[in-house]
Design an enzyme around this catalytic site. Sequence first.
Site, mmCIF file in Angstrom:
data_model
loop_
_atom_site.group_PDB
_atom_site.id
_atom_site.type_symbol
_atom_site.label_atom_id
_atom_site.label_comp_id
_atom_site.label_asym_id
_atom_site.label_seq_id
_atom_site.Cartn_x
_atom_site.Cartn_y
_atom_site.Cartn_z
ATOM 1 N N HIS A 162 0.825 -1.206 0.000
ATOM 2 C CA HIS A 162 0.000 0.000 0.000
ATOM 3 C C HIS A 162 0.862 1.259 0.000
ATOM 4 C CE1 HIS A 162 -3.174 2.812 1.137
ATOM 5 N NE2 HIS A 162 -2.335 3.273 2.054
ATOM 6 N N HIS A 167 1.041 4.758 -2.546
ATOM 7 C CA HIS A 167 1.452 6.145 -2.319
ATOM 8 C C HIS A 167 2.789 6.480 -2.970
ATOM 9 C CE1 HIS A 167 -1.822 7.271 0.306
ATOM 10 N NE2 HIS A 167 -1.650 6.177 1.031
ATOM 11 N N GLU A 208 -6.757 8.516 -1.312
ATOM 12 C CA GLU A 208 -6.759 7.080 -1.002
ATOM 13 C C GLU A 208 -7.660 6.293 -1.949
ATOM 14 O OE1 GLU A 208 -4.931 5.387 0.998
ATOM 15 O OE2 GLU A 208 -4.176 6.771 2.519
ATOM 16 N N SER A 227 -3.621 -0.357 -4.628
ATOM 17 C CA SER A 227 -2.823 -1.394 -3.974
ATOM 18 C C SER A 227 -3.671 -2.608 -3.609
ATOM 19 C CB SER A 227 -2.133 -0.842 -2.723
ATOM 20 O OG SER A 227 -3.063 -0.256 -1.836
#
Length: 293
Positions: A162, A167, A208, A227
């Site tokens: 993730h 990110h 997100e 992700s």
Amino acid sequence: MFEEATVYSPVIRQENGTVSVTFAREHPGFSDADYQRHRARIAELALTYRPGDPVPEVDYTAEEVDLWRQVVGDLQDKHRRYAAAEFLDGSRRLDLPSDRLPQLREVSGRLRALTGFHFTPAAGIVGLRDFYGSLAEGRFQATQYIRHCSLPYFSPEPDMMHEVVGHGNALANGRLAALYRRVGQAACRAGSRKALEVLSRVFWFTLEYGLVRENGEPRVYGASLLSSVGELEQFRTAAEVRPLDVAAMARQSYTVENFQPVLFCAESFDQLEAFYDDFLPAVEAGEPALVGS
């Protein structure tokens, strides 16, 4: 891992200095003593880290390296089909390895050279002001553990896949990195705790889990979606897609344990930036209208 993302596996330091990670019964690592000890060792590395020191390296298991190869290979295929242009640009620039599990220090060095952002290790939950404040400095606080190998395609906790694949690739793109930094700057100047909480909710539904329309179709730029192999396969059919709306985001509930039932889509990346242009000054002013009150 920021405060609202999950309270799933808290890190605890005992009076004698021993570090442990507490897993909920539903967690795939709940009955895996080896995984629990491994996670505790990784958490302790983060707890003993001091700003300015080199990011500590983790001794990943062969099983975790194989898991990275499997999941990242599948994610890269999904990204080509579903990811937004800005994210794909960041992915090309960061050029993460798919045949081995990179160290956070290695990825951080690449990222710093691209956009000025860098990673520092987080043991677990980070408070809202701490997490977002670090973004203003060009610093992203990231976990270093890998999800349990029995659940490869979805994790309720932010793990290395993730943080780095989601990110990291986003932060390697200049436009996305600028949004992260602006969110951090607004958080530092937030006029009230409520405004900061709404900012966190908007971050969740944009950076997100955000979508942006390209050539008439929704594409993904949100790190959590990008992700999750499982969620990428279902977001177009399993989620209700709504236009950007601060009040709606502030009211919308979500859960980290399951796929998101509601997603928000910008009509273009220009519109997303304009949305933040309007929203962030209200955060700094602490305006009650942020939540429709």
